[in-house]
Design a protein around this motif. Structure first.
Motif, PDB file in Angstrom:
ATOM      1  N   GLU A  16       0.834  -1.195   0.000  1.00  9.36           N
ATOM      2  CA  GLU A  16       0.000   0.000   0.000  1.00  9.36           C
ATOM      3  C   GLU A  16       0.873   1.250   0.000  1.00  9.36           C
ATOM      4  OE1 GLU A  16      -3.232  -0.099  -0.294  1.00  9.36           O
ATOM      5  OE2 GLU A  16      -3.261  -2.307  -0.205  1.00  9.36           O
ATOM      6  N   PRO A  17       0.395   2.327  -0.664  1.00  7.89           N
ATOM      7  CA  PRO A  17       1.171   3.570  -0.669  1.00  7.89           C
ATOM      8  C   PRO A  17       1.097   4.275   0.682  1.00  7.89           C
ATOM      9  CG  PRO A  17      -0.929   3.942  -1.722  1.00  7.89           C
ATOM     10  CD  PRO A  17      -0.865   2.462  -1.436  1.00  7.89           C
ATOM     11  N   LEU A  18       2.038   5.179   0.895  1.00  6.49           N
ATOM     12  CA  LEU A  18       1.985   6.063   2.052  1.00  6.49           C
ATOM     13  C   LEU A  18       1.122   7.262   1.662  1.00  6.49           C
ATOM     14  CD1 LEU A  18       5.743   6.053   3.141  1.00  6.49           C
ATOM     15  CD2 LEU A  18       3.931   4.400   3.690  1.00  6.49           C
ATOM     16  N   VAL A  19       0.155   7.605   2.511  1.00  5.31           N
ATOM     17  CA  VAL A  19      -0.784   8.688   2.191  1.00  5.31           C
ATOM     18  C   VAL A  19      -0.780   9.693   3.337  1.00  5.31           C
ATOM     19  CG1 VAL A  19      -3.164   9.300   1.636  1.00  5.31           C
ATOM     20  CG2 VAL A  19      -2.228   7.098   0.870  1.00  5.31           C
ATOM     21  N   ALA A  20      -0.599  10.975   2.981  1.00  2.66           N
ATOM     22  CA  ALA A  20      -0.677  12.050   3.970  1.00  2.66           C
ATOM     23  C   ALA A  20      -1.644  13.113   3.451  1.00  2.66           C
ATOM     24  CB  ALA A  20       0.698  12.658   4.209  1.00  2.66           C
ATOM     25  N   ARG A  21      -2.341  13.809   4.346  1.00  2.00           N
ATOM     26  CA  ARG A  21      -3.279  14.879   3.963  1.00  2.00           C
ATOM     27  C   ARG A  21      -2.920  16.136   4.731  1.00  2.00           C
ATOM     28  NH1 ARG A  21      -9.298  16.268   5.224  1.00  2.00           N
ATOM     29  NH2 ARG A  21      -9.971  17.205   3.229  1.00  2.00           N
ATOM     30  N   LEU A  22      -2.835  17.244   4.010  1.00  2.00           N
ATOM     31  CA  LEU A  22      -2.472  18.527   4.603  1.00  2.00           C
ATOM     32  C   LEU A  22      -3.717  19.394   4.697  1.00  2.00           C
ATOM     33  CD1 LEU A  22      -0.081  20.275   5.603  1.00  2.00           C
ATOM     34  CD2 LEU A  22       0.128  21.130   3.249  1.00  2.00           C
ATOM     35  N   VAL A  23      -4.038  19.883   5.911  1.00  2.00           N
ATOM     36  CA  VAL A  23      -5.211  20.739   6.122  1.00  2.00           C
ATOM     37  C   VAL A  23      -4.787  21.956   6.933  1.00  2.00           C
ATOM     38  CG1 VAL A  23      -6.853  18.812   6.017  1.00  2.00           C
ATOM     39  CG2 VAL A  23      -5.862  19.483   8.214  1.00  2.00           C
ATOM     40  N   ASP A  24      -5.664  23.012   6.868  1.00  2.00           N
ATOM     41  CA  ASP A  24      -5.381  24.210   7.656  1.00  2.00           C
ATOM     42  C   ASP A  24      -6.038  24.094   9.019  1.00  2.00           C
ATOM     43  OD1 ASP A  24      -8.071  24.717   7.291  1.00  2.00           O
ATOM     44  OD2 ASP A  24      -7.750  26.259   5.749  1.00  2.00           O
ATOM     45  N   GLU A  25      -6.012  25.222   9.772  1.00  2.00           N
ATOM     46  CA  GLU A  25      -6.551  25.190  11.133  1.00  2.00           C
ATOM     47  C   GLU A  25      -8.057  24.984  11.160  1.00  2.00           C
ATOM     48  OE1 GLU A  25      -6.084  29.434   9.742  1.00  2.00           O
ATOM     49  OE2 GLU A  25      -4.845  27.619   9.818  1.00  2.00           O
ATOM     50  N   ARG A  26      -8.727  25.213  10.020  1.00  2.00           N
ATOM     51  CA  ARG A  26     -10.173  24.982   9.950  1.00  2.00           C
ATOM     52  C   ARG A  26     -10.484  23.609   9.371  1.00  2.00           C
ATOM     53  NH1 ARG A  26      -9.439  30.027   7.859  1.00  2.00           N
ATOM     54  NH2 ARG A  26      -9.833  29.245   5.743  1.00  2.00           N
TER      55      ARG A  26
END
Length: 435
Positions: A16-26
């Motif tokens: 499986e791939p490595l998955v990351a998600r970038l979000v702001d303070e909201r």
């Protein structure tokens, strides 16, 4: 984040791939941000090394594990904040690397190089893949190379640590035993030195000892040799215990009980020491007698309960005493000259004393004046202290002979011992005691 906690074989890409998600303070996704994937442990590699978040804030990467199982496999997702320049670690991914197929064997560091005669030894080998990683759950064969060691079974399986172990029964013969571990056509040779086992019996013991002054040491200290169950002299622990007389051992703290170790030749001598603190016995006179005249008893005990007891007497100082060596006549006859020759134990605490050996009206005498011997008959000292040799011509005196040993000091204190001896039957040299 997903893709962390996977398991894969060394040198292969994870499923499986490595998955990351970038979000702001909201918790709104951040698109267009470059994310780097950096291997921080395990020696693996990221396929692209970096990626840009999509409209949903996601970025994906492929991870190939390193070639070792000896250290953790880790990757970090990193970025640099475009506004502040701050270096940030967004996530850490971990994985478990499995070894490759078993292809080799290596003697494990835990495998012993020595073992006790008649005892057991657990031999061990590491099962290895092509990159030196230890491999669990692999069957290993065991073979005898010499007759001095026998495995408990023909095979064993490597444990979770990748080490295969086998108990071997050792013979009672001192020497080097050979063994082998096999994996297909691969063979690892092992050897173990069979050493003397634990002490089980005493030998060369004289339990009735010449005494000494109260608070002093016996003229002859207790000594012995220890052997294992197969007759090998052995270095082993012996417990010394003062049982009677109020004395102590000449060790630090003046204990009445201590455990010492015999030498590699089995003797209790001056280099024996207390395990741990290793206080040396003081010469060979390590037993200090009680402060008042009387009987003193010292016990020596082995781990199996075998015990011997030494007895002597603390007595007022006497400048001279005499006794036969080891309680035996310990002499011989020179057949050609009809001369009786006796070795006699005779210690002194004064520099002036006299020794005499008398058979009938025949007397041999040695006199010490200020430590210098004067010979009035064919008598001479041996090299060892407290021993001398005297000869008496018994021509014309038929056996058996009554022999009197006498010791006198400058103050006329004396001790005497008498023994009756004759030529031993069918022996033209040795003397034998006669009732």
């Amino acid at each position: 984040m997903s893709g962390s906690g996977q398991t894969g074989r060394i040198g292969e890409a994870l499923a499986e791939p490595l998955v990351a998600r970038l979000v702001d303070e909201r918790d709104e996704p951040i698109a267009g941000q470059t994310i780097s994937f950096v291997v921080t442990s395990g020696g693996g590699s990221a396929f692209a090394g970096a990626g840009t978040t999509n409209s949903d804030g996601y970025v994906r990467e492929r991870w190939t594990l390193g070639m070792t199982t000896a250290e953790p496999q880790k990757v970090e997702a990193r970025m640099v904040d475009s506004g502040t320049g701050e270096a940030r670690v967004l996530a850490e991914f971990t994985a478990t690397a499995l070894p490759g197929p078993a292809v080799g064997l290596r003697v494990a560091p835990s495998s012993p190089s020595t073992g006790p005669a008649g005892g057991t030894a657990t031999l061990a080998v590491e099962v290895l893949d092509a990159h030196g990683n230890r491999v669990p759950d692999v069957q290993v064969g065991w073979e005898r190379v010499t007759a001095d060691a026998t495995p408990a079974a023909a095979t064993s399986v490597s444990g979770a640590d990748g080490v295969a172990r086998m108990d071997w029964a050792l013979s009672g013969t001192i020497g080097t035993a050979g063994a082998a571990a096999t994996l297909g056509q691969v063979r690892a040779s092992l050897s173990i030195s069979i050493m003397p086992g634990p002490g089980v019996r005493f030998e060369h013991v004289v339990t009735e000892l010449v005494g000494g002054a109260p608070g002093g040491k016996p003229a002859v200290a207790p000594n012995f040799r220890v052997f294992d169950a197969f007759g090998h002299a052995t270095s082993t622990d012996v417990t010394l215990t003062v049982l009677e007389g109020g004395g102590h051992l000449a060790l630090e703290g003046n204990p009445t009980r201590a455990t010492v170790r015999t030498t590699s030749l089995g003797w209790l001598v001056e280099d024996a020491c207390v395990p741990g603190s290793c206080n040396p016995l003081q010469g060979n006179s390590y037993w200090v007698l009680g402060p008042t005249p009387g009987r003193n008893v010292l016990a020596a005990t082995l781990a199996n309960g075998e015990e011997i007891r030494f007895t002597t007497y603390a007595q007022a100082p006497m400048a001279a005493f005499a006794r036969r060596d080891d309680g035996q006549p310990n002499g011989w006859i020179d057949w050609e000259r009809d001369v009786l020759t006796f070795r006699v134990h005779a210690c002194q605490t004064d520099t002036s004393f006299r020794r005499t050996l008398q058979v009938g009206d025949r007397i041999s005498e040695i006199v010490f004046r200020q430590g210098i011997p004067y010979f009035d008959a064919p008598v001479h000292l041996e090299a060892t202290p407290c021993h001398w040799v005297a000869q008496v011509d018994v021509t014309g005196l038929p056996p058996p002979w009554t022999v009197t040993l006498r010791a006198e000091d400058a103050g006329n204190a004396s001790s005497t011992e008498t023994v009756k001896v004759a030529r031993c039957t069918d022996n033209r040299i040795q003397l034998c005691p006669v009732p």
